[in-house]
Design a protein around this motif. Structure first.
Motif, mmCIF file in Angstrom:
data_model
loop_
_atom_site.group_PDB
_atom_site.id
_atom_site.type_symbol
_atom_site.label_atom_id
_atom_site.label_comp_id
_atom_site.label_asym_id
_atom_site.label_seq_id
_atom_site.Cartn_x
_atom_site.Cartn_y
_atom_site.Cartn_z
ATOM 1 N N VAL A 28 0.896 -1.200 0.057
ATOM 2 C CA VAL A 28 0.220 -0.022 0.082
ATOM 3 C C VAL A 28 0.955 1.050 -0.011
ATOM 4 O O VAL A 28 1.640 1.671 0.948
ATOM 5 N N ALA A 30 1.565 4.849 0.173
ATOM 6 C CA ALA A 30 0.994 6.029 0.757
ATOM 7 C C ALA A 30 1.261 7.591 -0.127
ATOM 8 O O ALA A 30 0.419 8.183 -0.324
ATOM 9 N N GLN A 84 -7.813 6.729 4.764
ATOM 10 C CA GLN A 84 -7.879 5.647 3.800
ATOM 11 C C GLN A 84 -7.222 4.374 4.402
ATOM 12 O O GLN A 84 -7.652 3.357 4.087
ATOM 13 N N LEU A 85 -6.148 4.759 5.099
ATOM 14 C CA LEU A 85 -5.277 3.524 5.582
ATOM 15 C C LEU A 85 -5.909 2.762 6.799
ATOM 16 O O LEU A 85 -5.959 1.381 6.716
ATOM 17 N N LYS A 89 -6.957 -1.225 6.671
ATOM 18 C CA LYS A 89 -6.438 -1.978 7.621
ATOM 19 C C LYS A 89 -7.691 -2.919 8.263
ATOM 20 O O LYS A 89 -7.770 -4.028 8.342
ATOM 21 N N PHE A 100 2.600 -1.084 4.543
ATOM 22 C CA PHE A 100 2.245 0.273 4.250
ATOM 23 C C PHE A 100 3.634 0.939 4.175
ATOM 24 O O PHE A 100 4.429 1.208 4.901
ATOM 25 N N VAL A 102 5.136 4.214 3.614
ATOM 26 C CA VAL A 102 4.856 5.439 4.158
ATOM 27 C C VAL A 102 6.285 6.177 4.411
ATOM 28 O O VAL A 102 6.772 6.130 5.332
ATOM 29 N N ILE A 110 1.259 6.980 11.771
ATOM 30 C CA ILE A 110 0.612 6.122 10.921
ATOM 31 C C ILE A 110 1.151 4.515 11.255
ATOM 32 O O ILE A 110 0.827 3.808 11.299
ATOM 33 N N CYS A 114 0.473 -0.034 12.441
ATOM 34 C CA CYS A 114 1.325 -1.162 12.295
ATOM 35 C C CYS A 114 1.632 -1.792 13.309
ATOM 36 O O CYS A 114 1.873 -1.532 14.390
#
Length: 199
Positions: A28, A30, A84-85, A89, A100, A102, A110, A114
């Protein structure tokens, strides 16, 4: 399991991400999400009202020469990105490994989404050289961009795993594949403890 992948600009984080993607792990990105957010009509309008500019190149020079404007831009983009993250998840399969990717993982908080975090590290002079060549910018702007981010020392303190990227591409690939094997072992055993933040 969600793995947060980060590193300073020009550290080789994107290369690590590509290697993991080639191993079959879903990434994903970012940056891609943030660019889509940036393009949305409402966000463009808000950026124009608050910063007077929406051209990406001009905006980049503006915000990295003015910390207050950078903070203002981040306050517009980051909440939407986090939203959105969080949704990604929520919708992921329980035993799925997800990366992720990022750039500002810790700065945005963020990392709290995780289970584990990986930081890619590189020597400063190599980092500056890469940024200048990649983005076609002067050394002064490259240094300002690096300084606008959390220091690599602080990122390393917060990370579960640190990948040093001062060697060849082959060296980097071997390190990443080793981490991939450990992730797959955890996925198979299904015994990882997200609270430990260690692997």
């Amino acid at each position: 399991m969600i793995i947060g992948l980060t590193g300073g600009i020009g550290s080789g984080k994107s290369t690590v991400s590509k290697i993991l993607k080639n191993c079959g792990i879903e990434i994903v990105d970012a940056d891609i999400i943030a660019k889509e957010i940036f393009k949305s009509e409402n966000i463009q309008k808000e950026i124009l009202e608050k910063l007077g500019e929406t051209d990406r190149k001009k905006l980049k020079e503006m915000v990295f020469n003015n910390p207050l404007k950078l903070e203002l831009l981040n306050k517009i983009i980051h909440p939407k990105l986090i939203e959105q993250l969080e949704q990604i998840k929520k919708n992921k399969n329980k035993n799925q490994i997800l990366i992720f990717d990022v750039p500002l993982l810790f700065e945005t908080g963020i990392d709290n989404l995780c289970d584990k975090t990986i930081v890619v590290d590189i020597e400063l002079e190599k980092q500056i050289d890469r940024i200048m060549k990649r983005d076609n910018i002067e050394k002064e702007l490259a240094e300002k961009i690096i300084k606008s981010q959390m220091s690599i020392e602080e990122k390393i303190k917060r990370a579960d795993v640190v990948i040093e990227n001062n060697g060849t591409l082959d060296d980097l690939e071997k390190k990443v594949l080793n981490i991939y094997k450990k992730l797959k072992e955890e996925e198979k055993s299904n015994e990882y403890n997200s609270s430990s933040r260690k692997f």
